[in-house]
Design an enzyme around this catalytic site. Structure first.
Site, PDB file in Angstrom:
ATOM      1  N   CYS A   1       0.835  -1.204   0.000  1.00 47.08           N
ATOM      2  CA  CYS A   1       0.000   0.000   0.000  1.00 47.08           C
ATOM      3  C   CYS A   1       0.874   1.259   0.000  1.00 47.08           C
ATOM      4  O   CYS A   1       1.485   1.550  -1.015  1.00 47.08           O
ATOM      5  CB  CYS A   1      -1.000  -0.051   1.154  1.00 47.08           C
ATOM      6  SG  CYS A   1      -2.471   0.903   0.801  1.00 47.08           S
TER       7      CYS A   1
ATOM      8  N   HIS B   1      -3.650  -5.217   0.329  1.00 47.40           N
ATOM      9  CA  HIS B   1      -3.064  -5.752   1.566  1.00 47.40           C
ATOM     10  C   HIS B   1      -3.112  -7.280   1.566  1.00 47.40           C
ATOM     11  O   HIS B   1      -4.077  -7.865   2.070  1.00 47.40           O
ATOM     12  CB  HIS B   1      -3.835  -5.229   2.778  1.00 47.40           C
ATOM     13  CG  HIS B   1      -3.678  -3.773   3.005  1.00 47.40           C
ATOM     14  ND1 HIS B   1      -2.777  -3.243   3.909  1.00 47.40           N
ATOM     15  CD2 HIS B   1      -4.286  -2.719   2.429  1.00 47.40           C
ATOM     16  CE1 HIS B   1      -2.857  -1.929   3.877  1.00 47.40           C
ATOM     17  NE2 HIS B   1      -3.768  -1.579   2.987  1.00 47.40           N
TER      18      HIS B   1
ATOM     19  N   GLU C   1      -1.610  -9.211   3.404  1.00 48.52           N
ATOM     20  CA  GLU C   1      -1.492  -9.741   4.771  1.00 48.52           C
ATOM     21  C   GLU C   1      -2.849 -10.115   5.387  1.00 48.52           C
ATOM     22  O   GLU C   1      -2.900 -10.923   6.300  1.00 48.52           O
ATOM     23  CB  GLU C   1      -0.747  -8.751   5.673  1.00 48.52           C
ATOM     24  CG  GLU C   1      -1.467  -7.459   6.039  1.00 48.52           C
ATOM     25  CD  GLU C   1      -1.311  -6.335   5.018  1.00 48.52           C
ATOM     26  OE1 GLU C   1      -1.025  -6.631   3.840  1.00 48.52           O
ATOM     27  OE2 GLU C   1      -1.506  -5.166   5.399  1.00 48.52           O
TER      28      GLU C   1
HETATM   29  N1  GLN Z   1      -2.117   6.656   2.705  1.00 49.89           N
HETATM   30  C1  GLN Z   1      -2.196   5.889   1.503  1.00 49.89           C
HETATM   31  C2  GLN Z   1      -3.573   6.005   0.843  1.00 49.89           C
HETATM   32  O1  GLN Z   1      -4.529   6.374   1.482  1.00 49.89           O
HETATM   33  C3  GLN Z   1      -1.855   4.444   1.764  1.00 49.89           C
HETATM   34  C4  GLN Z   1      -2.812   3.749   2.668  1.00 49.89           C
HETATM   35  C5  GLN Z   1      -2.285   2.452   3.234  1.00 49.89           C
HETATM   36  O2  GLN Z   1      -1.089   2.205   3.254  1.00 49.89           O
HETATM   37  N2  GLN Z   1      -3.175   1.636   3.789  1.00 49.89           N
HETATM   38  O3  GLN Z   1      -3.698   5.716  -0.315  1.00 49.89           O
END
Ligand code: GLN
Length: 542
Positions: free
Chosen positions: A387, A513, A515
């Site tokens: 992310c 994600h 995970e």
């Molecule tokens: N802050 C970034 C976004 O909102 C990444 C979010 C994250 O890592 N969950 O796109």
């Protein structure tokens, strides 16, 4: 296998004495044992705070926010439930006091209670009972395990304990209350002490709830004398006093609970058949691999909440699953992204064979993450960006390979001349913060012949998301011409979900994600392959 479909039984797991006794793990372990006997079980967490969900909570407050398939932002215990049971959870598996009140207040405004004074009892307790019974509808599950967050005696948990009292009255032996307490060892006296447990059970009794089973967390084995004493003072049989001894891995807890016969006690008290023995061979095999690694590999986790292991719970567990599947112990080095500078990176990452840059929000620590990514890219160290970690990888590439020195994400620098990462179109009009990100499972198509295609072994995948910002497709062509390609895209929106550098041994950034989907039974292929690449890197360097 249990022969006949039965009516759903409700198991409540409460906690006494202190927090952090591991109610989530006990609930998940009990569910695992029931599942291993062929029963169906689901677990629900009721959290007594006023936030509608933990999505707006800082990880320092409450650890990681776990995202389900249906896009609910939930308590990290749901991650344990999924990792243990290998069954997806949903919004219905996590309810907070905020959500309960919201629903009651909406009903009041609609006029559903016209003429009535709306009160904690019966309206709030009815709503709590409704949320519990919802999971038991149509007898879909043999067991619904409901874990009550917090500690009995807290003002916040009172309506929940009251709801349990009422449900027991309504449902009789379809309900079982498992109370988790602490039996501390006083080293000066060289003795285990039962008084905190006695007090905690008394508190439950004051609220009209007699626990059926006591799970006693302890650092020393409980001898028969102690068990008898607890049983005598707390109105339970000695067999219902279950020892829960400290252990080096949460994954051993189901086996410990099996030895202590926690599942048998539950089956007995709910009049369910115990003829079917728990089948845990696969689980035991996992434990065997976990405890007998053939090698060790050092992997760095770069993030800004490194003091708190709970903030990256699912990532850490995924690495454990992946290590186990590679017969390897992952020696995790947590590195605070704010501490990373060009001058100390070599030292900080010494001996590291894989670098994982964590998800996150906001400015803090971004430059450290970018420096770590540069190091991984140039030194050809396996790199996995998740992310924000993926977003930083593209910023790093833009700055250092494409020479766009001011490249950034508009999250950190709204007027950057090179918005490599930009807010998603549909996010622009959203002002409310709660539950409004791009959340939950989305499809992704993988590019044939890419690294990720080989890793997943298929073209269409689905992964969970939690973000507002996204790779800016205007830059894709120049990225691809210069060696960083998009190997995964959402089929409907064309949003970039994966970036990789084919010329690098293992450099993958994912917008989603992975995970959240790694379980004991199904370690996630990306993590498994990342750890494998780290092992190969380590071997090459020795
Ligand atoms: N802050 C970034 C976004 O909102 C990444 C979010 C994250 O890592 N969950 O796109």
């Amino acid at each position: 296998m249990p022969e006949v479909k039965s009516v759903t039984k409700y198991i409540f797991v409460t906690g006494g004495v202190t927090s952090s006794l591991g109610k989530g793990i006990i609930s998940a372990s009990l569910a695992k044992l029931l599942q291993a006997r062929g029963y169906t079980a689901t677990i629900q967490k009721l959290d007594p705070y006023i936030n509608i969900d933990p999505g707006t909570l800082n990880p320092y407050e409450h650890g990681e926010c776990y995202v389900t398939e249906d896009g609910a932002e939930t308590d990290l215990d749901l991650g344990h439930y999924e990792r243990f049971l290998n069954v997806p959870t949903s919004q219905a598996n996590n309810v907070t006091t905020g959500r309960i009140y919201q629903s009651v207040i909406e009903k009041e405004r609609r006029g559903d209670y016209l003429g009535e004074t709306v009160q904690v009892i019966p309206h709030i307790t009815d709503e709590i009972k409704h949320c519990i019974k919802l999971l038991g509808e149509d007898n879909k599950y043999d067991f619904v395990i409901t874990e009550i967050g917090g500690t009995v005696g807290d003002i916040e948990s009172l309506p929940y304990v009251e709801a349990i009292r009422q449900l027991r009255w309504e449902l009789g032996n379809r309900c079982v209350v498992v109370h988790l307490t602490l039996v501390p060892y006083l080293s000066a006296a060289k003795e285990l002490k039962t008084k905190p447990t006695q007090h905690s059970v008394k508190t439950m009794q004051e609220y009209g709830v007699q626990p059926d089973i006591l799970v006693c967390r302890t650092e020393k084995p409980l001898n028969e004398g102690i068990k008898n004493k607890i049983a005598l003072f707390c109105n339970v049989s000695p067999a219902a006093v279950i020892e829960s001894i400290d252990t080096d891995s949460i994954y051993r807890v189901p086996l410990l609970m099996r030895e202590e016969k926690l599942d048998l006690q539950v089956l007995k008290k709910t009049n369910m058949s115990a003829n079917c023995l728990p089948e845990l061979e696969k689980w035991e095999e996992f434990i065997e691999r976990l405890q007998n690694p053939e090698r060790t590999v050092k992997i760095a986790l770069v993030g800004k909440y490194v003091e708190l292991m709970d903030a990256y719970k699912s990532i850490i567990e995924s690495l454990i699953h992946a290590g186990t599947s590679n017969r390897c112990k992952v020696d995790l080095k947590m590195i605070h992204s704010e501490h990373i500078e060009k001058g100390n990176i070599e030292n900080l990452l010494e001996g590291v064979s894989g670098i994982l840059v964590a998800p996150g929000f906001g400015e803090r620590g971004i430059e450290g993450k970018i420096t770590a990514i540069s190091y991984a890219r140039i030194r050809r160290i396996p790199f996995l960006g998740i992310c924000l970690g993926m977003q930083c990888a593209t910023i790093e590439f833009a700055r250092n390979v494409l020479s766009l020195s001011k490249a950034h994400s508009t999250e950190m620098l709204p007027d950057t001349p090179h918005p490599i990462i930009d807010i998603m179109e549909e996010q622009k009009k959203i002002n409310l913060k709660g539950g409004t990100m791009r959340l939950g499972a989305y499809a992704c198509n993988l590019k044939e012949d890419s690294k990720v295609y080989k890793i997943y072994g298929k073209e269409k995948i689905s992964e969970r998301h939690r973000h507002r910002y996204e790779f800016n497709n205007k830059y894709l062509e120049i990225f691809e011409k210069n060696g960083m390609i998009s190997s995964g895209k959402n089929p409907e929106t064309n949003l970039v979900e994966i970036m990789e550098i084919p010329a690098h041994p293992w450099f993958v950034g994912v917008q989603f994600h992975p995970e959240y989907k790694s379980t004991v039974a199904r370690p996630h292929p990306l993590f498994v392959n990342f750890v494998k690449a780290a092992i190969e890197f380590n071997n090459g360097n020795n």
